[in-house]
Design a protein around this motif. Structure first.
Motif, short mmCIF file in Angstrom:
data_model
loop_
_atom_site.label_atom_id
_atom_site.label_comp_id
_atom_site.label_asym_id
_atom_site.label_seq_id
_atom_site.Cartn_x
_atom_site.Cartn_y
_atom_site.Cartn_z
N GLN A 1 0.88 -1.26 0.08
CA GLN A 1 -0.09 -0.17 -0.01
C GLN A 1 0.83 1.22 0.07
O GLN A 1 1.79 1.32 0.75
CB GLN A 1 -0.97 -0.04 1.25
CG GLN A 1 -1.94 1.12 1.28
CD GLN A 1 -3.02 0.70 0.39
OE1 GLN A 1 -2.77 1.26 -0.77
NE2 GLN A 1 -4.20 0.38 1.05
N PRO A 2 0.67 2.05 -0.84
CA PRO A 2 1.61 3.35 -0.91
C PRO A 2 1.26 4.24 0.38
O PRO A 2 0.25 3.99 1.20
CB PRO A 2 0.94 4.14 -2.22
CG PRO A 2 0.37 3.16 -3.12
CD PRO A 2 -0.31 2.22 -1.91
N PHE B 1 0.59 7.33 1.01
CA PHE B 1 -0.42 8.15 1.49
C PHE B 1 -1.92 7.65 1.34
O PHE B 1 -2.96 8.09 1.60
CB PHE B 1 -0.57 9.20 0.20
CG PHE B 1 -0.84 8.62 -1.18
CD1 PHE B 1 -2.20 8.51 -1.66
CD2 PHE B 1 0.13 7.96 -1.85
CE1 PHE B 1 -2.42 8.10 -2.73
CE2 PHE B 1 -0.12 7.37 -3.26
CZ PHE B 1 -1.40 7.49 -3.62
N ARG B 2 -1.73 6.31 1.49
CA ARG B 2 -3.03 5.50 1.25
C ARG B 2 -2.90 4.50 2.51
O ARG B 2 -3.66 3.40 2.53
CB ARG B 2 -3.39 4.55 0.24
CG ARG B 2 -3.57 5.42 -0.98
CD ARG B 2 -3.84 4.76 -2.12
NE ARG B 2 -4.90 3.40 -1.97
CZ ARG B 2 -5.98 3.92 -2.43
NH1 ARG B 2 -6.72 5.02 -2.95
NH2 ARG B 2 -6.86 2.74 -2.41
N LYS B 3 -2.05 4.69 3.34
CA LYS B 3 -1.87 3.85 4.55
C LYS B 3 -3.24 3.87 5.65
O LYS B 3 -3.53 2.75 6.05
CB LYS B 3 -0.54 4.38 5.55
CG LYS B 3 0.74 4.00 4.92
CD LYS B 3 1.08 2.34 5.00
CE LYS B 3 2.58 2.34 4.58
NZ LYS B 3 2.63 0.77 4.49
N HIS B 4 -3.89 5.02 5.75
CA HIS B 4 -5.08 5.18 6.54
C HIS B 4 -6.36 4.13 5.98
O HIS B 4 -7.10 3.88 6.62
CB HIS B 4 -5.48 6.52 6.48
CG HIS B 4 -6.02 7.15 5.10
ND1 HIS B 4 -5.12 7.25 3.96
CD2 HIS B 4 -7.29 7.17 4.55
CE1 HIS B 4 -5.76 7.94 3.06
NE2 HIS B 4 -7.17 7.65 3.51
N LEU B 5 -6.12 3.65 4.90
CA LEU B 5 -7.19 2.73 4.29
C LEU B 5 -6.75 1.25 4.40
O LEU B 5 -7.57 0.37 4.16
CB LEU B 5 -7.15 2.98 2.78
CG LEU B 5 -7.25 4.12 2.18
CD1 LEU B 5 -7.35 4.23 0.61
CD2 LEU B 5 -9.01 4.54 2.68
N LEU C 1 -3.26 -3.28 1.23
CA LEU C 1 -3.77 -3.42 -0.07
C LEU C 1 -4.22 -4.88 -0.56
O LEU C 1 -3.58 -5.81 -0.17
CB LEU C 1 -2.57 -3.00 -1.01
CG LEU C 1 -2.87 -2.89 -2.50
CD1 LEU C 1 -4.00 -2.00 -2.87
CD2 LEU C 1 -1.74 -2.72 -3.29
#
Length: 266
Positions: free
Chosen positions: A21-22, A24-28, A31
């Motif tokens: 997971q990139p 800036f998308r860790k809060h999601l 992956l």
């Protein structure tokens, strides 16, 4: 041969790694990979197939359908609960069961009694529960002898061994022979602890044997009462039948009905 070359070539290949997971998308969260999607898709497909089968079963249901489990199942708060059926036991079966119970309990009681006898023969009930069971009475002719009486001198043993009810050698024996067995304090404590454990086991077995005897007596009393009840009922039924036959034949049925009803209610 070609397969061996392919394996050799693959061993030199770079390991394929799926990207994570990139930042800036860790809060999601993590992956989702293909293996995760496959598990989720299989689960969804399985649930949809189950719902489709239930819809088909509901559409094809026969309103006049009957099966015997309907008589044993009730719906409570939307959940099917199977009613517990009571097993019908005849008086002969009940009598046989109680007879077997009495025989089993009597067998266990006899086994406990044999174990108690074996423990008693091994322990000899010496210093049981820390109290001397028997009394040693000394007789004297005068009051002066009673006042000058010394237990250790009279028993010809050491004063430290007077309170012991077992293994109390005399002074001459201690002078002639060497002390046998365990002499250190640790060994003596261990032996005393094992002896106390054996006495506790003996006490528990005696209590268990008494309880088994009481239970056997109660079951036998219930069995005897049931036999007496059946005997009195059959005798009463016979006397009623003879009395009715002496008067009129049509009263036989009424007499039998009243006697049976009284037996059921009583």
């Amino acid at each position: 041969m070609a397969a061996a070359f392919r394996k050799a070539a693959k061993s030199q290949q770079r390991e394929h790694r799926e990207r994570s997971q990139p930042g800036f998308r860790k809060h999601l969260g993590l992956l989702e990979k293909k293996k995760d999607y496959k598990l989720r898709a299989d689960d969804y497909r399985k649930k949809q197939e189950y719902l489709r089968a239930l819809r088909k079963k509901a559409l094809e249901k026969n309103p006049d359908e009957f099966y015997y489990k309907m008589t044993r199942v009730k719906l409570q708060d939307g959940v099917h609960i199977i009613k517990e059926t009571k097993e019908e036991v005849t008086p002969e079966q009940l009598k046989l069961m109680r007879t077997q119970d009495v025989k089993y309990i009597e067998m266990k009681r006899v086994a406990e009694a044999k174990k108690i006898e074996r423990l008693k023969s091994e322990l000899h009930l010496l210093d049981f529960q820390g109290k001397q069971q028997n009394k040693h009475v000394f007789f004297f002719d005068t009051k002066k002898e009673v006042e000058q009486f010394d237990v250790a001198t009279h028993l010809q043993t050491a004063p430290e061994l007077v309170d012991r009810v077992f293994n109390r050698p005399r002074i001459e024996t201690l002078q002639k022979e060497k002390v046998k067995g365990v002499t250190n304090q640790t060994g003596l404590k261990r032996i005393a602890k094992e002896r106390q454990k054996q006495y506790n086991c003996l006490t528990q077995r005696i209590e268990r044997e008494k309880k088994l005897f009481v239970i056997a007596q109660k079951i036998q009393t219930r069995k005897d009462l049931m036999d007496c009840t059946q005997l009195v009922l059959s005798r009463c039924l016979g006397e009623k039948l003879i009395h009715c036959l002496q008067w009129m034949p049509w009263a036989v049925g009424l007499c039998l009905f009243s006697t049976l009803r009284r037996a059921e209610t009583g």
